[in-house]
Design a protein around this motif. Structure first.
Motif, mmCIF file in Angstrom:
data_model
loop_
_atom_site.group_PDB
_atom_site.id
_atom_site.type_symbol
_atom_site.label_atom_id
_atom_site.label_comp_id
_atom_site.label_asym_id
_atom_site.label_seq_id
_atom_site.Cartn_x
_atom_site.Cartn_y
_atom_site.Cartn_z
ATOM 1 N N GLU A 1 0.804 -1.226 0.000
ATOM 2 C CA GLU A 1 0.000 0.000 0.000
ATOM 3 C C GLU A 1 0.841 1.281 0.000
ATOM 4 O OE1 GLU A 1 -2.242 1.039 3.457
ATOM 5 O OE2 GLU A 1 -1.162 -0.418 4.668
ATOM 6 N N TYR A 2 2.035 1.235 0.590
ATOM 7 C CA TYR A 2 2.839 2.457 0.624
ATOM 8 C C TYR A 2 3.341 2.857 -0.755
ATOM 9 C CZ TYR A 2 3.054 1.821 5.658
ATOM 10 O OH TYR A 2 2.742 1.668 6.966
ATOM 11 N N ILE A 3 3.375 1.924 -1.673
ATOM 12 C CA ILE A 3 3.925 2.266 -2.972
ATOM 13 C C ILE A 3 2.871 2.203 -4.084
ATOM 14 C CG2 ILE A 3 6.375 1.890 -2.513
ATOM 15 C CD1 ILE A 3 6.200 -0.889 -3.415
ATOM 16 N N SER A 4 1.606 2.263 -3.715
ATOM 17 C CA SER A 4 0.539 2.390 -4.712
ATOM 18 C C SER A 4 0.236 3.883 -4.860
ATOM 19 C CB SER A 4 -0.735 1.719 -4.243
ATOM 20 O OG SER A 4 -0.490 0.393 -3.971
ATOM 21 N N THR A 5 0.239 4.367 -6.076
ATOM 22 C CA THR A 5 0.029 5.805 -6.242
ATOM 23 C C THR A 5 -1.070 6.131 -7.247
ATOM 24 O OG1 THR A 5 1.868 5.716 -7.779
ATOM 25 C CG2 THR A 5 2.340 6.561 -5.590
ATOM 26 N N GLY A 6 -1.663 5.123 -7.876
ATOM 27 C CA GLY A 6 -2.635 5.401 -8.944
ATOM 28 C C GLY A 6 -4.075 5.460 -8.462
ATOM 29 N N GLN A 7 -4.336 5.137 -7.203
ATOM 30 C CA GLN A 7 -5.708 5.104 -6.713
ATOM 31 C C GLN A 7 -6.226 6.518 -6.457
ATOM 32 O OE1 GLN A 7 -3.065 4.526 -5.007
ATOM 33 N NE2 GLN A 7 -3.323 4.710 -2.809
ATOM 34 N N VAL A 8 -7.532 6.647 -6.290
ATOM 35 C CA VAL A 8 -8.140 7.976 -6.151
ATOM 36 C C VAL A 8 -7.559 8.724 -4.952
ATOM 37 C CG1 VAL A 8 -10.297 9.227 -5.820
ATOM 38 C CG2 VAL A 8 -10.287 7.119 -7.151
ATOM 39 N N GLY B 1 0.620 16.376 -23.044
ATOM 40 C CA GLY B 1 -0.300 15.260 -22.836
ATOM 41 C C GLY B 1 -0.431 14.925 -21.371
ATOM 42 N N VAL B 2 -0.743 13.662 -21.096
ATOM 43 C CA VAL B 2 -1.003 13.263 -19.709
ATOM 44 C C VAL B 2 -0.102 12.104 -19.282
ATOM 45 C CG1 VAL B 2 -3.369 14.110 -19.527
ATOM 46 C CG2 VAL B 2 -2.939 11.840 -20.502
ATOM 47 N N HIS B 3 -0.003 11.960 -17.976
ATOM 48 C CA HIS B 3 0.880 10.966 -17.369
ATOM 49 C C HIS B 3 0.144 10.238 -16.251
ATOM 50 C CE1 HIS B 3 3.419 9.791 -13.976
ATOM 51 N NE2 HIS B 3 4.381 9.568 -14.839
ATOM 52 N N SER B 4 0.418 8.958 -16.095
ATOM 53 C CA SER B 4 -0.052 8.278 -14.886
ATOM 54 C C SER B 4 1.008 7.281 -14.435
ATOM 55 C CB SER B 4 -1.382 7.551 -15.117
ATOM 56 O OG SER B 4 -1.162 6.363 -15.838
ATOM 57 N N HIS B 5 1.032 7.028 -13.149
ATOM 58 C CA HIS B 5 1.939 6.015 -12.585
ATOM 59 C C HIS B 5 1.096 5.254 -11.575
ATOM 60 C CE1 HIS B 5 5.530 4.152 -10.913
ATOM 61 N NE2 HIS B 5 5.081 4.466 -9.720
ATOM 62 N N ILE B 6 0.923 3.965 -11.800
ATOM 63 C CA ILE B 6 -0.087 3.256 -11.006
ATOM 64 C C ILE B 6 0.490 2.503 -9.809
ATOM 65 C CG2 ILE B 6 -1.756 3.075 -12.881
ATOM 66 C CD1 ILE B 6 -0.769 0.101 -13.187
ATOM 67 N N GLY B 7 1.805 2.510 -9.664
ATOM 68 C CA GLY B 7 2.383 1.792 -8.527
ATOM 69 C C GLY B 7 3.728 1.212 -8.909
ATOM 70 N N GLY C 1 -3.082 -3.673 -15.154
ATOM 71 C CA GLY C 1 -3.147 -2.342 -14.541
ATOM 72 C C GLY C 1 -2.730 -1.262 -15.515
ATOM 73 N N PHE C 2 -1.659 -1.532 -16.265
ATOM 74 C CA PHE C 2 -1.167 -0.551 -17.236
ATOM 75 C C PHE C 2 -2.178 -0.356 -18.360
ATOM 76 C CE2 PHE C 2 2.697 -2.289 -15.311
ATOM 77 C CZ PHE C 2 3.311 -1.122 -14.900
ATOM 78 N N VAL C 3 -2.781 -1.465 -18.781
ATOM 79 C CA VAL C 3 -3.742 -1.408 -19.884
ATOM 80 C C VAL C 3 -4.987 -0.617 -19.457
ATOM 81 C CG1 VAL C 3 -5.313 -2.841 -21.270
ATOM 82 C CG2 VAL C 3 -2.905 -3.487 -21.025
ATOM 83 N N ILE C 4 -5.485 -0.889 -18.253
ATOM 84 C CA ILE C 4 -6.671 -0.156 -17.774
ATOM 85 C C ILE C 4 -6.334 1.327 -17.631
ATOM 86 C CG2 ILE C 4 -8.362 0.083 -15.901
ATOM 87 C CD1 ILE C 4 -7.804 -2.884 -15.242
ATOM 88 N N ALA C 5 -5.151 1.614 -17.059
ATOM 89 C CA ALA C 5 -4.764 3.023 -16.870
ATOM 90 C C ALA C 5 -4.663 3.726 -18.221
ATOM 91 C CB ALA C 5 -3.441 3.107 -16.129
ATOM 92 N N VAL D 1 1.627 13.297 -26.398
ATOM 93 C CA VAL D 1 2.375 12.362 -25.548
ATOM 94 C C VAL D 1 1.447 11.663 -24.552
ATOM 95 C CG1 VAL D 1 4.146 12.167 -23.740
ATOM 96 C CG2 VAL D 1 4.520 13.724 -25.656
ATOM 97 N N LEU D 2 1.669 10.360 -24.406
ATOM 98 C CA LEU D 2 0.975 9.601 -23.368
ATOM 99 C C LEU D 2 2.064 8.907 -22.551
ATOM 100 C CD1 LEU D 2 -2.021 8.864 -22.737
ATOM 101 C CD2 LEU D 2 -1.626 6.751 -23.984
ATOM 102 N N ASN D 3 2.112 9.201 -21.255
ATOM 103 C CA ASN D 3 3.160 8.628 -20.412
ATOM 104 C C ASN D 3 2.503 7.706 -19.392
ATOM 105 O OD1 ASN D 3 5.174 8.145 -18.503
ATOM 106 N ND2 ASN D 3 6.106 10.162 -18.769
ATOM 107 N N VAL D 4 2.843 6.431 -19.436
ATOM 108 C CA VAL D 4 2.182 5.477 -18.533
ATOM 109 C C VAL D 4 3.045 5.110 -17.329
ATOM 110 C CG1 VAL D 4 0.604 4.534 -20.256
ATOM 111 C CG2 VAL D 4 2.836 3.466 -19.947
ATOM 112 N N GLY D 5 4.116 5.883 -17.090
ATOM 113 C CA GLY D 5 4.878 5.738 -15.854
ATOM 114 C C GLY D 5 5.762 4.500 -15.796
#
Ligand code: LLP
Length: 440
Positions: A166-173, A203-209, A217-221, A242-246
């Motif tokens: 849980e400490y290294i999950s960063t993509g949740q709401v 563009g946008v960026h996400s990092h899910i964990g 997870g990457f595909v859904i993000a 640009v699309l950055n998936v972290g």
């Protein structure tokens, strides 16, 4: 113990990495010592680049320097043609001092100071990954004052929870990072950046964990990001380039870890992005990723010297080493599990189960619980593999213990890339209050 990269057992029965006998490395450079297999780091860099080459996407692989940020590492990454993700003025300065091409630097962080922003603008870095509205408005204002147009990505939280600690999950709401998609903040931020004269929204960026072993997870993000971009396109005509998936691609620490090849992650992500984009008739963006751990984690091995032991018959045998939570905080912080071997007894039978204790004044300073080793004696060299990511990076001076040295090994040659701290280094920033001096 699993042998990564160029690690092997040599004719003397010792662990060898990059053609160097680790017992000799320990004698020459002292312990604890971080040993990096340079060829393995390079092959990890190349695996991502090659995986992308086959997909037809324009891409950037940005090494997340937080995993291990030193000048030598920045230089290596530069030579491999990667970009670099930094999250602080300190990481940025390390990259600049290594001569890293500034246009390939991306600046992350959820609380960048004005000084850091100005430092990065002065250095003419490639882009800022903007994390929140305060930063967005401030960057807009600073760019206007300087008469510059600044390239930005917006970090968004797509609401994907990676299966990880849980400490290294960063993509949740509920995260301190990024603009939230579900509440409409992300769309609002896109609108603002798109309409600003001073910002160039890429563009946008996400990092899910982190330490993720599945592609889902990457595909859904990626799909959520594309939904968002579709909305932005219809709402106000923004077309992302640009699309950055972290980052977050997992590595092997022990037998129970089952990492995928770089190519498997990249294939899944690019396939999903291509499908979703063409469904919506949006032009294919450049795809960026930010691997940290998976570039450098496997390539690092920490060498320790074994010292004291405590045997509690029928309970446990503690074997202490000359490092611990100061050079590897991960077991104490995340209950991370590691393997180990005795580097000078690689061919001896592992006939004892022991627990490896650090030397800090804290019961929680345990590096490994219950590891099978040959009979250990004082002076033996303990090797702990897979410590290349977030080991040196999170090292500290608890109990005023100096940080270890770092060497890169390759083709039988070792090169010191970070000097060992001395006790003098550790006290070098202390000042005695004038008051105390007067009372003497
Ligand atoms: N990009 C962003 C925006 C990140 O926040 C991170 C990691 C990465 C890339 C790189 O993730 P990687 O590929 O290394 O998993 N100290 C923890 C890991 C914290 C990761 C934080 N962010 C650990 O020792 O496990």
């Amino acid at each position: 113990m699993y042998l990564h990269g160029t690690s092997r057992i040599n004719e003397q029965g010792n662990l060898e990495i990059g053609g160097c006998d680790t017992t000799e490395l320990a004698a020459t450079y002292g312990t604890p010592l971080y040993v990096y297999d340079e060829a393995l780091i390079r092959s990890k860099c190349r695996a991502y680049v090659e995986a992308f080459r086959d997909t037809g996407f324009a891409f950037q692989v940005a090494y997340a320097s937080k995993a291990f940020c030193t000048m030598a590492m920045c230089k290596l990454v530069e030579e491999e043609g990667l970009s670099l993700d930094v999250v602080s003025g300190g990481e940025l300065l390390t990259a600049l001092q290594a001569g890293f091409p500034t246009e390939r630097i991306h600046f992350h962080g959820n609380n960048k100071s004005r000084e850091e922003i100005v430092m990065a603008l002065d250095a003419k870095i490639g882009c800022f990954v903007v994390d929140n509205f305060i930063e967005l408005f401030e960057l807009d204002e600073i760019a206007r004052e300087r008469g510059e147009q600044v390239s930005v990505l917006l970090r968004v939280t797509p609401g994907v929870e990676a299966h990880t600690h849980e400490y290294i999950s960063t993509g949740q709401v509920d995260s301190k990072f990024g603009f939230d998609v579900q509440t409409g903040q992300a769309l609002e931020a896109i609108r603002y950046a798109h309409e600003s004269q001073n910002l160039h929204l890429l563009g946008v960026h996400s990092h899910i964990g982190s330490q993720i072993f599945e592609v889902e997870g990457f595909v859904i993000a990626a799909k959520r990001l594309i939904d968002l971009l579709d909305e932005a396109k219809h709402a106000f005509g923004f077309v992302s380039t640009v699309l950055n998936v972290g980052g977050g691609f997992g590595i092997r620490y022990t037998d129970s870890d089952t990492p995928l090849e770089a190519a498997e992650y990249i294939k899944a992500i690019t396939t999903a992005v291509r499908e979703e984009m063409s469904k919506r008739n949006i032009p294919l963006p450049e795809l960026w990723i930010e691997p940290g751990r998976s570039i450098v984690g496997d390539a690092g091995t920490t060498l320790y010297r074994i010292g004291s032991q405590k045997n509690i018959p029928g309970v446990r045998k503690y074997v202490a080493v000359d490092g611990g939570m100061t050079d590897n905080l991960r077991p104490a912080l995340y209950q991370a599990v590691y393997e180990a071997a005795i580097a000078n007894k690689m061919n001896e039978t592992e006939n004892e189960v022991v627990s490896i204790a650090g030397k800090c004044c804290e019961s929680g300073d345990m590096l490994i619980w219950d590891v099978k080793l040959p009979q250990a004696s004082a002076g033996d060299i303990l090797a702990v593999p897979s410590t290349g990511a977030y080991g040196y990076a999170m090292s500290n001076n608890y109990n005023r213990i100096p940080r270890p040295a770092v060497v890169f090994v390759k083709d039988g040659e070792a090169e010191l890339v970070v000097k060992r701290e001395t006790y003098a280094d550790v006290v070098s920033h202390d000042l005695l209050p004038k008051r105390a001096q007067l009372q003497r």
